[in-house]
Design an enzyme around this catalytic site. Structure first.
Site, PDB file in Angstrom:
ATOM      1  N   CYS A  66      -4.589   7.040   4.956  1.00  0.00           N
ATOM      2  CA  CYS A  66      -3.620   6.028   4.527  1.00  0.00           C
ATOM      3  C   CYS A  66      -2.245   6.259   5.127  1.00  0.00           C
ATOM      4  CB  CYS A  66      -3.530   5.992   3.014  1.00  0.00           C
ATOM      5  SG  CYS A  66      -2.750   7.440   2.321  1.00  0.00           S
TER       6      CYS A  66
ATOM      7  N   CYS B 154       0.826  -1.210   0.000  1.00  0.00           N
ATOM      8  CA  CYS B 154       0.000   0.000   0.000  1.00  0.00           C
ATOM      9  C   CYS B 154       0.860   1.261   0.000  1.00  0.00           C
ATOM     10  CB  CYS B 154      -0.920   0.027   1.204  1.00  0.00           C
ATOM     11  SG  CYS B 154      -2.034  -1.367   1.241  1.00  0.00           S
TER      12      CYS B 154
END
Lengths: 121, 380
Positions: A103, A34
């Protein structure tokens, strides 16, 4: 997308970088796939964080939030560290771009994981 | 602080000669090219001369060139303009193609996305085997904007020709950097843009081979042979044509210069930094593209550290994009997402110098070292 001066400062000159070999607690969050991964190491004495280090793979926001998290957590009680939220970290950095709030603002979670590991011992 | 621009695939500075050529068309030769009077005639003459210049640069005829607002419009006009049937394209096209294809899919059209190999190369065999009875259009880019890989467009063009299918190529990145001849390469439709070749932004062209039927996107006063209504942007078009003629004139010199700097950059990085990989094809690539991936670090961090040193690059990392998606091009190459995050694109330009590249090679190892020192992924 613009970063605050504080984010850029902590990104360019991160505080408390490194590892603690015999840490009392270690917490890792994120996933390299990610784009962000942070590990936080803590040393604890009499219920307080006396030393803290981090390592981060990630964007400027990920590095800056990890650096700021270690600054905020150092000297705190374990309970105080658990109470430290992602928003506290973002606020201390004068905010993060909205897209980065979820994130890349993982370091508080890594700190909580380190504290929980320490408490479980 | 000195600033070094290594993001020429994003856009370029307008050449000073181009600016000088454009200036009179704002204040003196400002007529509407559709007007019958002398002001209109002057504008029309400039428009016709520009059309001829751009046509010459592509090996086309003047009446096959339609001026547009840029590469994105040209791509839209080509894809939407072929009104029906199945489309074949590649998985690494620019968003101007991919998003248009998705739009057409939403409106009932069928699209096949052929894969690429690990160098980013389309296999013409895959294109041919994707052809169905309903296929009307193949669109495969000439050179990729991220990795610079140059596709075998002549071969794909001749496959399209053999099957009686139209062939479009997005040549926005390759125009001026690799030879283009629409006749020799069997191209029916080709998109180009001005601002990638030291011309102004907001202007481009679509080559439409004579006899190819395209539906216009813009309806109005019948400009551009009825293909694109809207009063022509004469200063922009004149600037685009000047930039195209300079690109042709300086082609060999530019190619030598860019290749030299690119090779110096790639070799210098490989020599001074471990765990670096070149993304894209080792030889079949644009002379100005060096897309490198640095293991264990994230691209936005690299980009910002370089920016703090005055060096402008771009990255395929998800973390720097608004969508937070990693580069679809690098994913299509089969690169693992964690490695994609560490990819940096350097795209060189006419104005870059050896001393600029030396400066990059001086500061980059330290930046990568600093980021690896704090990365939990870099072992030891």
């Amino acid at each position: 997308m613009e970063y605050s001066e504080k984010v850029l400062d902590h990104f360019a000159n991160p505080r408390n970088i490194g590892e603690i070999s015999d840490a009392d607690g270690v917490g890792t969050v994120g996933n390299p796939a990610c784009g962000d991964m942070t590990t936080v190491y803590i040393r604890v004495k009499d219920g307080r964080i006396t030393d803290i280090k981090f390592k981060t793979f990630g964007c400027a926001a990920a590095i800056a939030t990890a650096s700021m998290t270690t600054e905020l957590a150092l000297g705190k009680t374990l309970e105080g560290a658990l109470a430290l939220s992602r928003n506290d970290v973002a606020d201390a950095l004068d905010g993060l771009p909205p897209v980065k709030m979820h994130c890349s603002n993982l370091a508080a979670d890594a700190l909580h994981a380190a504290v929980e590991e320490c408490m479980a011992k | 602080m000195k600033r070094i621009y290594l993001d020429h695939a994003a856009t370029t500075a307008v050449d000073r000669e181009v600016v000088q050529t454009m200036l009179p068309y704002f204040t003196e030769t400002y007529g509407n090219a559709s007007s019958l009077h002398s002001f209109g005639r002057d504008a029309r003459n400039a428009l016709n001369a520009s059309r001829q210049t751009v046509a010459d640069a592509l090996g086309a005829q003047a009446n096959e060139i339609i001026f547009t607002s840029g590469g994105t419009e040209s791509d839209n006009l080509a894809l939407k303009g072929v009104g029906k049937g199945h489309i074949i394209t590649s998985s690494i096209e620019h968003p101007a193609i991919l998003s248009t294809c998705r739009y057409l899919e939403d409106h009932g059209r069928e699209v096949t996305y052929v894969p690429v190999d690990s160098d980013g190369m389309v296999d013409p065999v895959d294109v041919e085997s994707a052809i169905t009875d309903d296929t009307t259009l193949i669109s495969v880019m000439h050179a990729n904007n991220e990795i610079g890989t140059i596709q075998p467009v002549s071969e794909i063009g001749s496959i399209a020709k053999d099957h009686g299918i139209l062939f479009h190529t997005d040549a926005v990145q390759s125009f001026g950097k690799t030879e283009i001849n629409v006749r020799k390469m069997n191209i029916d439709l080709l998109s180009v843009s001005s601002h990638k070749i030291y011309g102004p932004k907001g202007v481009g062209a679509l080559y439409i081979r004579k006899g190819v039927e395209i539906e216009p996107l813009m309806h109005g006063g019948g400009h551009e042979m009825g293909m694109r209504a809207s009063t022509e942007n004469i200063p922009g078009i004149v600037g685009f044509a000047k930039a195209a003629s300079l690109a042709v004139e300086r082609f060999e010199q530019d190619t030598r210069h860019l290749t030299g700097l690119k090779d110096m950059l790639i070799a210098g990085v490989m020599d001074s930094i471990d765990d670096v990989t070149l993304n894209g094809h080792p030889t079949e690539r644009l002379p100005n593209n060096a897309n490198l991936r640095f293991a264990f670090v994230e691209g936005e961090s690299l980009l910002l550290h370089l920016d703090m040193k005055g060096i402008a690059v771009s990255t395929g990392s998800a973390c720097s994009s608004a969508s937070l998606d990693p580069s679809h091009v690098l994913l299509a190459l089969g690169i693992a997402p964690e490695d994609i995050h560490g990819s940096i694109r350097f795209t060189l330009g006419r104005g870059n110098t050896e001393s600029e590249i030396r400066y990059v090679l001086e500061v980059l190892p330290e930046i990568v070292g600093k980021l690896r020192a704090i990365s939990p992924l870099a072992g030891g």
